[in-house]
Design a protein around this motif. Structure first.
Motif, PDB file in Angstrom:
ATOM      1  N   GLU A  49     -11.215  41.049 -57.341  1.00 19.43           N
ATOM      2  CA  GLU A  49     -10.398  41.783 -57.864  1.00 19.43           C
ATOM      3  C   GLU A  49     -10.935  43.104 -58.252  1.00 19.43           C
ATOM      4  O   GLU A  49     -10.544  44.266 -58.383  1.00 19.43           O
ATOM      5  CB  GLU A  49      -9.182  41.292 -59.717  1.00 19.43           C
ATOM      6  N   LEU A  50     -11.994  43.053 -58.361  1.00 21.84           N
ATOM      7  CA  LEU A  50     -13.096  44.087 -58.686  1.00 21.84           C
ATOM      8  C   LEU A  50     -13.195  45.556 -56.971  1.00 21.84           C
ATOM      9  O   LEU A  50     -13.106  46.546 -57.060  1.00 21.84           O
ATOM     10  CB  LEU A  50     -14.214  44.318 -59.253  1.00 21.84           C
ATOM     11  N   LEU A  51     -13.011  44.529 -56.617  1.00 18.14           N
ATOM     12  CA  LEU A  51     -13.095  45.448 -54.827  1.00 18.14           C
ATOM     13  C   LEU A  51     -11.762  46.330 -54.818  1.00 18.14           C
ATOM     14  O   LEU A  51     -11.854  47.020 -54.321  1.00 18.14           O
ATOM     15  CB  LEU A  51     -13.504  44.097 -53.332  1.00 18.14           C
ATOM     16  N   ALA A  52     -11.025  45.096 -55.501  1.00 17.09           N
ATOM     17  CA  ALA A  52      -9.077  45.533 -54.853  1.00 17.09           C
ATOM     18  C   ALA A  52      -8.553  46.478 -55.302  1.00 17.09           C
ATOM     19  O   ALA A  52      -8.815  47.264 -55.401  1.00 17.09           O
ATOM     20  CB  ALA A  52      -8.178  45.209 -54.963  1.00 17.09           C
ATOM     21  N   ALA A  53      -9.326  46.978 -56.495  1.00 18.73           N
ATOM     22  CA  ALA A  53      -9.423  47.878 -57.889  1.00 18.73           C
ATOM     23  C   ALA A  53     -10.243  49.212 -57.178  1.00 18.73           C
ATOM     24  O   ALA A  53      -9.812  50.520 -57.532  1.00 18.73           O
ATOM     25  CB  ALA A  53     -10.324  47.807 -58.951  1.00 18.73           C
ATOM     26  N   GLY A  62     -21.400  56.969 -58.027  1.00 20.02           N
ATOM     27  CA  GLY A  62     -20.049  56.795 -57.377  1.00 20.02           C
ATOM     28  C   GLY A  62     -20.058  55.667 -56.416  1.00 20.02           C
ATOM     29  O   GLY A  62     -18.923  55.774 -55.696  1.00 20.02           O
ATOM     30  N   PHE A  63     -21.295  55.051 -56.550  1.00 21.96           N
ATOM     31  CA  PHE A  63     -21.220  53.847 -55.435  1.00 21.96           C
ATOM     32  C   PHE A  63     -19.960  53.045 -55.979  1.00 21.96           C
ATOM     33  O   PHE A  63     -19.921  52.288 -57.096  1.00 21.96           O
ATOM     34  CB  PHE A  63     -22.407  53.399 -55.505  1.00 21.96           C
ATOM     35  N   PRO A  64     -18.827  52.549 -54.846  1.00 24.72           N
ATOM     36  CA  PRO A  64     -17.917  51.613 -55.323  1.00 24.72           C
ATOM     37  C   PRO A  64     -18.422  50.173 -56.154  1.00 24.72           C
ATOM     38  O   PRO A  64     -19.800  49.650 -55.158  1.00 24.72           O
ATOM     39  CB  PRO A  64     -17.411  51.077 -54.090  1.00 24.72           C
ATOM     40  N   MET A  65     -18.381  49.261 -57.187  1.00 26.94           N
ATOM     41  CA  MET A  65     -18.859  48.811 -58.277  1.00 26.94           C
ATOM     42  C   MET A  65     -19.045  47.108 -57.249  1.00 26.94           C
ATOM     43  O   MET A  65     -19.599  46.422 -57.076  1.00 26.94           O
ATOM     44  CB  MET A  65     -18.047  48.549 -59.338  1.00 26.94           C
ATOM     45  N   GLY A  66     -17.324  47.004 -56.664  1.00 23.16           N
ATOM     46  CA  GLY A  66     -16.964  45.760 -56.373  1.00 23.16           C
ATOM     47  C   GLY A  66     -17.817  45.683 -54.672  1.00 23.16           C
ATOM     48  O   GLY A  66     -18.734  44.550 -54.864  1.00 23.16           O
ATOM     49  N   ARG A  67     -18.360  46.103 -54.327  1.00 19.74           N
ATOM     50  CA  ARG A  67     -19.286  46.191 -53.252  1.00 19.74           C
ATOM     51  C   ARG A  67     -20.434  46.017 -53.388  1.00 19.74           C
ATOM     52  O   ARG A  67     -21.318  45.577 -52.663  1.00 19.74           O
ATOM     53  CB  ARG A  67     -19.036  47.433 -52.450  1.00 19.74           C
ATOM     54  N   LYS A  68     -21.122  47.054 -54.483  1.00 18.38           N
ATOM     55  CA  LYS A  68     -21.983  47.095 -55.039  1.00 18.38           C
ATOM     56  C   LYS A  68     -22.589  45.187 -55.271  1.00 18.38           C
ATOM     57  O   LYS A  68     -23.501  44.110 -55.640  1.00 18.38           O
ATOM     58  CB  LYS A  68     -22.741  47.387 -56.595  1.00 18.38           C
ATOM     59  N   ALA A  69     -21.653  45.033 -56.013  1.00 20.72           N
ATOM     60  CA  ALA A  69     -21.570  43.268 -56.314  1.00 20.72           C
ATOM     61  C   ALA A  69     -21.373  42.784 -55.880  1.00 20.72           C
ATOM     62  O   ALA A  69     -22.572  41.185 -55.581  1.00 20.72           O
ATOM     63  CB  ALA A  69     -20.275  42.432 -57.380  1.00 20.72           C
ATOM     64  N   SER A  70     -20.811  42.917 -54.093  1.00 23.96           N
ATOM     65  CA  SER A  70     -20.788  41.621 -52.802  1.00 23.96           C
ATOM     66  C   SER A  70     -22.378  41.711 -52.220  1.00 23.96           C
ATOM     67  O   SER A  70     -23.071  40.999 -51.236  1.00 23.96           O
ATOM     68  CB  SER A  70     -19.593  42.277 -52.524  1.00 23.96           C
ATOM     69  N   PHE A  71     -23.244  42.940 -52.331  1.00 29.03           N
ATOM     70  CA  PHE A  71     -24.276  43.243 -52.185  1.00 29.03           C
ATOM     71  C   PHE A  71     -25.817  41.860 -52.240  1.00 29.03           C
ATOM     72  O   PHE A  71     -26.155  41.383 -52.023  1.00 29.03           O
ATOM     73  CB  PHE A  71     -25.268  44.490 -51.866  1.00 29.03           C
ATOM     74  N   LEU A  72     -25.608  41.122 -54.069  1.00 24.75           N
ATOM     75  CA  LEU A  72     -26.473  40.301 -53.903  1.00 24.75           C
ATOM     76  C   LEU A  72     -26.358  38.764 -53.306  1.00 24.75           C
ATOM     77  O   LEU A  72     -24.510  38.842 -53.280  1.00 24.75           O
ATOM     78  CB  LEU A  72     -25.916  40.045 -55.253  1.00 24.75           C
ATOM     79  N   PRO A  73     -26.839  37.879 -53.273  1.00 22.88           N
ATOM     80  CA  PRO A  73     -27.269  36.814 -53.158  1.00 22.88           C
ATOM     81  C   PRO A  73     -26.004  35.346 -53.854  1.00 22.88           C
ATOM     82  O   PRO A  73     -26.061  36.082 -54.821  1.00 22.88           O
ATOM     83  CB  PRO A  73     -28.117  36.190 -52.643  1.00 22.88           C
ATOM     84  N   LYS A  74     -25.397  34.985 -53.432  1.00 23.61           N
ATOM     85  CA  LYS A  74     -24.251  34.385 -54.797  1.00 23.61           C
ATOM     86  C   LYS A  74     -25.625  33.386 -54.754  1.00 23.61           C
ATOM     87  O   LYS A  74     -26.212  32.958 -54.601  1.00 23.61           O
ATOM     88  CB  LYS A  74     -23.486  33.298 -53.959  1.00 23.61           C
ATOM     89  N   PRO A  75     -25.280  32.265 -56.453  1.00 22.81           N
ATOM     90  CA  PRO A  75     -25.847  32.234 -56.816  1.00 22.81           C
ATOM     91  C   PRO A  75     -26.326  30.793 -56.474  1.00 22.81           C
ATOM     92  O   PRO A  75     -25.075  29.834 -55.075  1.00 22.81           O
ATOM     93  CB  PRO A  75     -25.443  31.710 -58.537  1.00 22.81           C
ATOM     94  N   THR A 221     -14.999  49.546 -67.634  1.00 23.88           N
ATOM     95  CA  THR A 221     -13.370  49.057 -66.749  1.00 23.88           C
ATOM     96  C   THR A 221     -12.962  48.056 -66.835  1.00 23.88           C
ATOM     97  O   THR A 221     -11.958  47.311 -66.185  1.00 23.88           O
ATOM     98  CB  THR A 221     -13.979  50.239 -65.971  1.00 23.88           C
ATOM     99  N   VAL A 222     -13.898  47.331 -66.637  1.00 25.02           N
ATOM    100  CA  VAL A 222     -13.968  46.004 -66.015  1.00 25.02           C
ATOM    101  C   VAL A 222     -12.680  44.643 -66.545  1.00 25.02           C
ATOM    102  O   VAL A 222     -11.839  44.040 -65.971  1.00 25.02           O
ATOM    103  CB  VAL A 222     -15.228  45.145 -65.748  1.00 25.02           C
ATOM    104  N   PRO A 223     -12.693  44.909 -68.182  1.00 21.00           N
ATOM    105  CA  PRO A 223     -11.699  44.112 -68.456  1.00 21.00           C
ATOM    106  C   PRO A 223     -10.887  44.785 -68.320  1.00 21.00           C
ATOM    107  O   PRO A 223      -9.690  43.759 -68.095  1.00 21.00           O
ATOM    108  CB  PRO A 223     -12.073  44.226 -69.815  1.00 21.00           C
ATOM    109  N   LYS A 224      -9.967  46.149 -68.326  1.00 22.85           N
ATOM    110  CA  LYS A 224      -8.489  46.649 -67.819  1.00 22.85           C
ATOM    111  C   LYS A 224      -8.308  45.742 -66.557  1.00 22.85           C
ATOM    112  O   LYS A 224      -7.127  45.919 -66.118  1.00 22.85           O
ATOM    113  CB  LYS A 224      -8.837  48.105 -67.792  1.00 22.85           C
ATOM    114  N   ILE A 225      -9.470  45.807 -65.283  1.00 21.87           N
ATOM    115  CA  ILE A 225      -9.030  45.422 -64.134  1.00 21.87           C
ATOM    116  C   ILE A 225      -8.894  43.985 -63.560  1.00 21.87           C
ATOM    117  O   ILE A 225      -8.134  44.000 -63.892  1.00 21.87           O
ATOM    118  CB  ILE A 225     -10.311  46.075 -63.518  1.00 21.87           C
ATOM    119  N   VAL A 226      -9.669  43.057 -64.589  1.00 24.53           N
ATOM    120  CA  VAL A 226      -9.287  42.340 -64.880  1.00 24.53           C
ATOM    121  C   VAL A 226      -7.717  41.657 -65.319  1.00 24.53           C
ATOM    122  O   VAL A 226      -6.858  40.493 -65.245  1.00 24.53           O
ATOM    123  CB  VAL A 226     -10.051  41.168 -65.706  1.00 24.53           C
ATOM    124  N   GLU A 227      -7.423  42.507 -66.343  1.00 25.81           N
ATOM    125  CA  GLU A 227      -6.082  41.923 -67.133  1.00 25.81           C
ATOM    126  C   GLU A 227      -4.752  42.706 -66.057  1.00 25.81           C
ATOM    127  O   GLU A 227      -4.202  41.949 -66.042  1.00 25.81           O
ATOM    128  CB  GLU A 227      -6.397  43.149 -68.403  1.00 25.81           C
TER     129      GLU A 227
END
Lengths: 454, 156
Positions: A49-53, A62-75, A221-227
């Motif tokens: 959803e963050l990527l789609a937003a 101004g770096f896309p937030m979703g992409r930045k989050a996607s760079f992290l290794p998964k737990p 902004t994240v809660p609004k994106i999820v909503e």
């Protein structure tokens, strides 16, 4: 924030007439429903959803937030803990939007922090809060206390089995700590000097662990994106600039303040319709559209859309969303001097081009302003700017060189006039005349010879 | 050393994965206690966190809000960055200089006031921003200066 029915507000829509610093009131307008929704989804699905937003960072880069989050290794993919860091060290000159979000929408911000932490699988989040924001610290502390008591933060968040600790870490007065790697150093208990990248924080951030760093407004902004869902959120704004932004309007304008508008709104509309235009019947001279680090726009360029691409076409940036308006009383040499003084004061000293270059800029601009500069020194100023650009570890040096070079490029005749006439053509009537900067104050010995004004 | 400060620093240090992160909060606590950061304060913080006093000084000297010299009981900070300067920050600053009889960057002889200029405080649309004992007053105009100083002097 002044309310306006005509504007599309996503963050402040429900804030008018309500005290959303209180958990109960925030929940009445749907607060924390997005967190409940997110916790019922897979982490990867929330990230989608963050990527789609396509929401781009609201801090400056101004770096896309979703992409930045996607760079992290998964737990599970990393032996180290994963951390979220909220950058609440707002200090770009002209910017005061995060402060209003912290003061009026603390729970929306906290909800964003919790959702973003869930997305990356963090069990600890740090809010690096600007040290000067004492009132906002108290509001944030109380909001977090309420959120913990309600089980929204802490052990077993809302019965999900997932734990999240949030620590508020207060800064102590250093602009550079808004730069993400300097912020991490500061959070680790060191002088706030930027690190060399790579490695990027997504791989090696705080405590050498994977870290997602986002600005306050971005997280709020994240809660609004999820909503709404990412796709629906992305319908606000324009291409490449999705959603709304909170613009900080200041300087020579009738109604200074923060205004949330859709990205793509015309700058003229912000300054004249929303901001009420220039006071005292003065003429518009120039506008800084994204904080003091970005190149200036002339009055002729006021019909520019407030989005990333439109600003790039004008050779400038949306930056932190700080719109500073200058009327015709502003001397552009003095503006350059004051801006350069700021960066000289805030340079951390690590990279030579920035540490020495900003000092040279101040010294040359002072000579131009005082009418003591030779023709060659104007070229020298541009040469110094050029030698800073791209030669430092972090953007602070560029942030000094780019705007000052733009003042010369767009108002060259005014610089020339100082040299030709042997002094400032404003003859003491500029709004920025003789402004005492903190760097001047450090030379108190010199100043002590000056008479205290009667 | 004051055991209360030592204990408070330990509590803060426990919040972080690495204790060194507590240096800044510990310096703030020490400064709240002493009013500034004299060598004794730096030593206390250093001992509580197993670092050297020189390390604490190095960190403290980087940040504007830490004071390595004594400051007045009241701190008046006037933002003179671009947005505030465009709407008269220099006149506000000069008002305080005149009212207090000191220059920016100085502390009054009676130790009551320190006056200084600061970089952007984050209240740009409501300039001039003046931070009085760490609380923002905005907007402050030159004609407001006398009342602010009188209020701090105890309203005489």
């Amino acid at each position: 924030m002044a309310s306006n029915e005509a504007r599309t507000e996503l963050l402040f829509a429900d804030a008018e007439g309500r005290d959303l610093t209180k958990l109960a009131e925030y929940e009445q307008v749907g607060g924390y429903a997005s967190l409940r929704k997110a916790l019922g989804m897979e982490r990867a699905a929330v990230l989608e959803e963050l990527l789609a937003a396509n929401v781009r960072g609201r801090g400056g880069a101004g770096f896309p937030m979703g992409r930045k989050a996607s760079f992290l290794p998964k737990p599970g993919e990393t032996p180290n803990p994963i951390y979220l860091v909220a950058n609440a060290d707002e200090s770009e000159p002209g910017t005061f939007k995060d402060r209003e979000i912290l003061a009026r929408l603390p729970h929306m911000f906290v909800e964003g922090v919790v959702i973003a932490s869930y997305v990356i699988g963090a069990n600890a989040a740090f809010i690096y809060l600007r040290g000067e924001y004492l009132t906002e610290f108290e509001i944030m502390r109380d909001a977090l206390e309420e959120a913990r008591a309600a089980g929204l933060v802490g052990t077993d968040v809302l019965g999900s089995g997932w734990d999240l600790t949030i620590v508020v870490h207060r800064g102590a007065g250093a602009y550079i700590c808004g730069e993400e790697t300097a912020l991490l150093e500061s959070l680790e208990g060191k002088r706030g000097q930027p690190r060399s990248k790579p490695p990027f924080p997504a791989i090696s951030g705080v405590y050498a662990s994977p870290t997602l760093i986002n600005n306050v407004e971005t997280l709020a902004t994240v809660p609004k994106i999820v909503e709404l869902g990412g796709a629906k959120y992305a319908k606000f704004g324009v291409e490449n600039s999705a959603g709304t932004r909170v613009f900080s309007l200041s300087g020579n304008v009738v109604n200074g303040g923060n205004y949330e508008v859709e990205l793509g709104t015309n700058l003229r509309e912000l300054v004249y319709d929303i901001g009420g235009g220039i006071p005292d019947g003065r003429a518009l001279k120039a506008i800084i559209p994204g904080g003091s680090s970005v190149p200036v726009l002339t009055a002729d360029e006021v019909d520019t859309r407030l989005d990333f691409d439109s600003m790039a076409e004008r050779g400038t940036m949306l930056g932190s969303g700080a719109v500073i308006v200058m009327d015709d009383r502003c001397c552009m040499v003095q503006l350059g001097l004051r801006v350069a003084q700021f960066y000289m004061h805030e340079s951390c000293g690590k990279c030579t081009p920035c540490r020495e270059g900003t000092r040279w800029m101040v010294s040359i601009l002072r000579k131009i302003e005082d009418g003591e500069a030779s023709q060659g020194e104007l070229d020298l100023l541009l040469s110094v700017c050029d030698r800073i650009l791209g030669n430092c570890l972090c953007p602070l040096g560029d942030a000094a060189a780019m705007p000052v070079a733009s003042y010369v490029a767009k108002f060259r005749s005014e610089f020339q006039q100082h040299i030709d006439e042997g002094g400032c053509p404003f003859h003491g009537e500029s709004t920025l005349d003789r402004v005492l900067a903190p760097v001047d104050q450090h030379h108190a010995l010199i100043r002590s010879e000056i008479e205290v004004p009667a | 050393m004051s055991s209360a400060l030592y204990d408070e620093i330990q509590t803060i240090a426990a919040r972080y994965p690495q204790r060194l992160s507590a240096v800044m909060p510990a310096l703030r606590l020490a400064q709240e206690r002493y009013g500034w950061l004299p060598p004794d304060a730096l030593r206390e913080v250093a001992e509580a966190l197993d670092v050297t006093p020189a390390y604490c000084r190095a960190v403290a000297s980087f940040y504007d809000m830490f004071h390595l010299e004594p400051v007045g009981r009241h701190m008046i900070e006037v933002c003179t960055n671009v947005s505030c300067a465009l709407v008269g920050a220099q006149q506000v600053l000069e008002g305080f200089e005149s009212e207090l009889g000191i220059h920016a960057g100085e502390t009054s002889e009676d130790g009551e006031f320190t006056l200084r200029t600061i970089e952007c405080a984050g209240g740009c649309g409501w300039g001039t921003v003046v931070s009085v004992d760490h609380r923002y007053r905005e907007p402050v105009r030159p004609e407001d200066v006398t009342a602010i100083v009188e209020e701090l002097r105890g309203g005489e």
